[in-house]
Design a protein around this motif. Structure first.
Motif, mmCIF file in Angstrom:
data_model
loop_
_atom_site.group_PDB
_atom_site.id
_atom_site.type_symbol
_atom_site.label_atom_id
_atom_site.label_comp_id
_atom_site.label_asym_id
_atom_site.label_seq_id
_atom_site.Cartn_x
_atom_site.Cartn_y
_atom_site.Cartn_z
ATOM 1 N N SER A 20 -1.564 6.963 9.166
ATOM 2 C CA SER A 20 -2.241 7.545 8.013
ATOM 3 C C SER A 20 -3.516 6.760 7.698
ATOM 4 N N VAL A 21 -4.252 7.268 6.714
ATOM 5 C CA VAL A 21 -5.502 6.670 6.261
ATOM 6 C C VAL A 21 -5.438 6.497 4.749
ATOM 7 N N LEU A 22 -5.831 5.317 4.274
ATOM 8 C CA LEU A 22 -5.820 5.016 2.850
ATOM 9 C C LEU A 22 -7.224 4.690 2.362
ATOM 10 N N GLY A 23 -7.443 4.840 1.062
ATOM 11 C CA GLY A 23 -8.683 4.371 0.469
ATOM 12 C C GLY A 23 -8.636 2.858 0.305
ATOM 13 N N LYS A 24 -9.693 2.327 -0.209
ATOM 14 C CA LYS A 24 -9.739 0.893 -0.522
ATOM 15 C C LYS A 24 -9.645 0.758 -2.043
ATOM 16 N N ASP A 25 -8.427 0.857 -2.557
ATOM 17 C CA ASP A 25 -8.235 0.874 -4.004
ATOM 18 C C ASP A 25 -6.854 0.355 -4.346
ATOM 19 N N ASP A 26 -6.549 0.328 -5.635
ATOM 20 C CA ASP A 26 -5.268 -0.226 -6.071
ATOM 21 C C ASP A 26 -4.096 0.638 -5.616
ATOM 22 N N LYS A 27 -4.305 1.937 -5.444
ATOM 23 C CA LYS A 27 -3.219 2.791 -4.967
ATOM 24 C C LYS A 27 -2.902 2.492 -3.504
ATOM 25 N N ALA A 28 -3.914 2.142 -2.724
ATOM 26 C CA ALA A 28 -3.659 1.712 -1.349
ATOM 27 C C ALA A 28 -2.834 0.431 -1.342
ATOM 28 N N ASP A 29 -3.150 -0.479 -2.257
ATOM 29 C CA ASP A 29 -2.356 -1.712 -2.367
ATOM 30 C C ASP A 29 -0.918 -1.385 -2.729
ATOM 31 N N TYR A 30 -0.739 -0.406 -3.629
ATOM 32 C CA TYR A 30 0.620 -0.008 -4.001
ATOM 33 C C TYR A 30 1.376 0.506 -2.775
ATOM 34 N N VAL A 31 0.715 1.341 -1.983
ATOM 35 C CA VAL A 31 1.361 1.870 -0.774
ATOM 36 C C VAL A 31 1.773 0.728 0.155
ATOM 37 N N LYS A 32 0.860 -0.175 0.420
ATOM 38 C CA LYS A 32 1.140 -1.269 1.359
ATOM 39 C C LYS A 32 2.239 -2.186 0.851
ATOM 40 N N ASN A 33 2.349 -2.328 -0.470
ATOM 41 C CA ASN A 33 3.363 -3.210 -1.045
ATOM 42 C C ASN A 33 4.740 -2.570 -1.112
ATOM 43 N N HIS A 34 4.798 -1.230 -1.022
ATOM 44 C CA HIS A 34 6.089 -0.553 -1.206
ATOM 45 C C HIS A 34 6.582 0.208 0.022
ATOM 46 N N ILE A 35 5.733 0.423 1.001
ATOM 47 C CA ILE A 35 6.139 1.233 2.153
ATOM 48 C C ILE A 35 7.219 0.558 2.981
ATOM 49 N N ASN A 36 7.281 -0.778 2.941
ATOM 50 C CA ASN A 36 8.290 -1.485 3.730
ATOM 51 C C ASN A 36 9.710 -1.141 3.304
ATOM 52 N N ALA A 37 9.866 -0.689 2.071
ATOM 53 C CA ALA A 37 11.194 -0.313 1.589
ATOM 54 C C ALA A 37 11.766 0.864 2.366
ATOM 55 N N TYR A 38 10.901 1.633 3.040
ATOM 56 C CA TYR A 38 11.356 2.780 3.814
ATOM 57 C C TYR A 38 11.812 2.398 5.216
ATOM 58 N N ASN A 39 11.630 1.130 5.588
ATOM 59 C CA ASN A 39 12.060 0.631 6.910
ATOM 60 C C ASN A 39 11.408 1.382 8.059
ATOM 61 N N ILE A 40 10.133 1.708 7.872
ATOM 62 C CA ILE A 40 9.393 2.390 8.933
ATOM 63 C C ILE A 40 8.243 1.499 9.393
ATOM 64 N N ASP A 41 7.730 1.781 10.587
ATOM 65 C CA ASP A 41 6.525 1.111 11.067
ATOM 66 C C ASP A 41 5.313 1.894 10.574
ATOM 67 N N THR A 42 4.214 1.209 10.342
ATOM 68 C CA THR A 42 3.019 1.889 9.843
ATOM 69 C C THR A 42 1.793 1.474 10.632
ATOM 70 N N ILE A 43 0.930 2.434 10.875
ATOM 71 C CA ILE A 43 -0.406 2.194 11.419
ATOM 72 C C ILE A 43 -1.372 2.861 10.444
ATOM 73 N N LEU A 44 -1.994 2.042 9.612
ATOM 74 C CA LEU A 44 -2.796 2.532 8.501
ATOM 75 C C LEU A 44 -4.257 2.129 8.679
ATOM 76 N N PHE A 45 -5.140 3.068 8.414
ATOM 77 C CA PHE A 45 -6.575 2.821 8.506
ATOM 78 C C PHE A 45 -7.194 2.900 7.118
ATOM 79 N N ASP A 46 -8.231 2.100 6.889
ATOM 80 C CA ASP A 46 -8.923 2.090 5.599
ATOM 81 C C ASP A 46 -10.171 2.965 5.662
#
Length: 482
Positions: A224-250
């Motif tokens: 997926s692709v995220l913005g450079k903002d506080d919501k992107a930080d929220y995603v990065k801080n909470h996505i690990n709870a889903y136990n998935i691997d991520t490849i994220l672009f800014d």
């Protein structure tokens, strides 16, 4: 540093005043600790035993930790040294022995009162009990028509853990602002609400990936692709709870998609979308494709979770589909048309597509035909192996075409007739059905499983990954009830 807040009391009969005070206390810091006075420490005998009083306090969402205490409030403060102590407003004019102790180490004593507008019941955490409102009456004839039973479904379940899945699409941050409608504005006919709390969830492609992993897939990778903002930080801080691997672009040219729903009681009054819909740059498209290309042999299934906010331009979609065909990776797709406009027909040769009726009619520019003809025309245009048209509270319409221009149709009504929150039902349906198809299910079995999965999803507020155990229990229950 996390600010600890302490509240101590009897909580004899847990009433709205208690809940409002505890919610106020939680807002004063980061961690709310509640000391519940034990039976022997209370001056008067309680009508409710200490264990039950403790459990009621522990059931509140705002409470992080609660314990029984034989100590006085001053002794508790001396032991825990919280940053903040909160007491009811009625104690402000009284002598408070803990006041000097708190000030001694630099803490604060705060007096708070409840707000009468708050709906206190919404702050009580209830154990999720999926299935209470489920209606399985139409399931028996469906299972009989398509000749399957629970044992055959369980065989499909046993293969869930063999699947490796890639999900590509927009991550959406979903906010639920819960409040109380206090009346109409005097200036204009606008509902006025007082917000009480905000719950935040990961939605979009993130919850699709979360469902697939929660249902037992071996490996799930989210692109997926995220913005450079506080919501992107929220995603990065909470996505690990889903136990998935991520490849994220800014991508600094777009915000991370945010959808805010303002709710009063069990109704949504307003949804505010903070999104941009321009396409991601060619550079990001190339980087995303190269990352997927380098790992394509690790996947059995790829899921397009397209919300049409620019992450999946047609050139990228076509390249990904071709890559999957070359490597025998099965592909499914969902493309939303809601406040934005999408085109499910641009996803060619899918194993499965799951549009709403509106999305089909928009893709075909067709408001006249009935569902069977509408479905066949979409199949002629997009050539999926299976098509499911989701019909919200009416259930699903299934259309299976063959190579000779013939087809089979069937329908399952909505199993949950009293949805708490219909948002996310389609994502859950897509996740469960595609995983089932890759695990050897017939389309009829897959859509039965997915219908029950979607019923579980809409039984709770907000997006949370569905667990395999919950789905298996509800499917078993469906056969017991039929």
């Amino acid at each position: 540093m996390n600010k600890q807040v302490l509240v101590q009391g009897n909580f004899d009969i847990l009433h709205p005043g208690h809940i409002r005070l505890l919610r106020f206390a939680k807002e004063c810091g980061d961690k709310l600790i509640v000391a519940v006075n034990s039976d022997k420490s209370m001056g008067l005998k309680s009508r409710v035993n200490e264990q039950h009083r403790l459990e009621m306090v522990q059931s509140l969402e705002c409470v992080n930790e609660a314990f029984l205490s034989d100590l006085t409030p001053a002794e508790t403060v001396k032991s825990l040294k919280p940053h903040i102590v909160v007491k009811g407003k009625e104690f402000e004019s009284r002598h408070n022995p803990e006041h000097a102790l708190v000030e001694m180490y630099g803490g604060k004593l705060i007096f708070g009162s409840g707000e009468f507008e708050s709906n206190s019941e919404q702050y009580i955490t209830r154990t999720i009990s999926h299935g209470h409102n489920f209606d399985y009456k139409k399931c028996q004839s469906y299972a009989t028509r398509h000749q399957f039973d629970y044992q055959s479904i369980n065989t499909v379940f046993s293969q869930f853990s063999e699947n490796r899945v890639a999900v590509i699409g927009e991550i959406i941050v979903d906010e639920y602002i819960q409040g109380t409608a206090v009346g109409l504005s005097q200036e204009d006919p606008t509902i006025v609400m007082t917000p009480d709390r905000t719950d935040t969830f990961l939605g979009g492609a993130a919850i699709t990936a979360g469902h697939i992993k929660g249902l037992g897939a071996n490996q799930v990778t989210l692109f997926s692709v995220l913005g450079k903002d506080d919501k992107a930080d929220y995603v990065k801080n909470h996505i690990n709870a889903y136990n998935i691997d991520t490849i994220l672009f800014d991508d600094g040219s777009r915000p991370t998609p945010l959808k805010s729903r303002y709710r009063a009681g069990n109704k949504t009054l307003l949804r505010v979308n903070q999104v941009r819909q321009h396409k991601i740059s060619k550079e990001i498209q190339t980087d995303l494709y190269l990352q997927l290309e380098s790992s394509i042999n690790n996947f059995d299934l790829l899921v397009f979770s397209d919300f049409n906010y620019g992450l999946l331009p047609q050139t990228l979609v076509d390249k990904v589909i071709a890559l999957c065909k070359e490597n025998n990776v099965r592909v499914v797709a969902d493309s939303q048309t809601s406040s934005q406009v999408g085109d499910i027909a641009r996803y060619k040769d899918m194993m499965l597509i799951t549009p709403t009726e509106k999305e089909v009619r928009v893709a075909l520019n067709n408001i006249d035909d009935g569902l069977p003809i509408l479905a066949q025309k979409l199949c002629e245009k997009a050539n999926p192996m299976s098509l499911v048209i989701t019909l919200a509270g009416e259930g699903i319409f299934i259309h299976l075409p063959d190579q000779n221009g013939q087809w089979e149709n069937d329908m399952l009504p909505a199993i949950n007739r009293n949805a708490v929150d219909p948002a996310g039902a389609g994502d859950c349906f897509l996740a469960a059905s595609s995983l089932a198809l890759c695990s050897g299910a017939t389309p009829w079995q897959a859509f039965y499983i997915a219908s029950i999965a979607a019923a579980c999803q809409v039984d709770t507020l907000g997006n949370q990954p569905l667990s395999f155990n919950t789905l298996q229990q509800r499917v078993l229950e469906s056969f017991k009830n039929i």
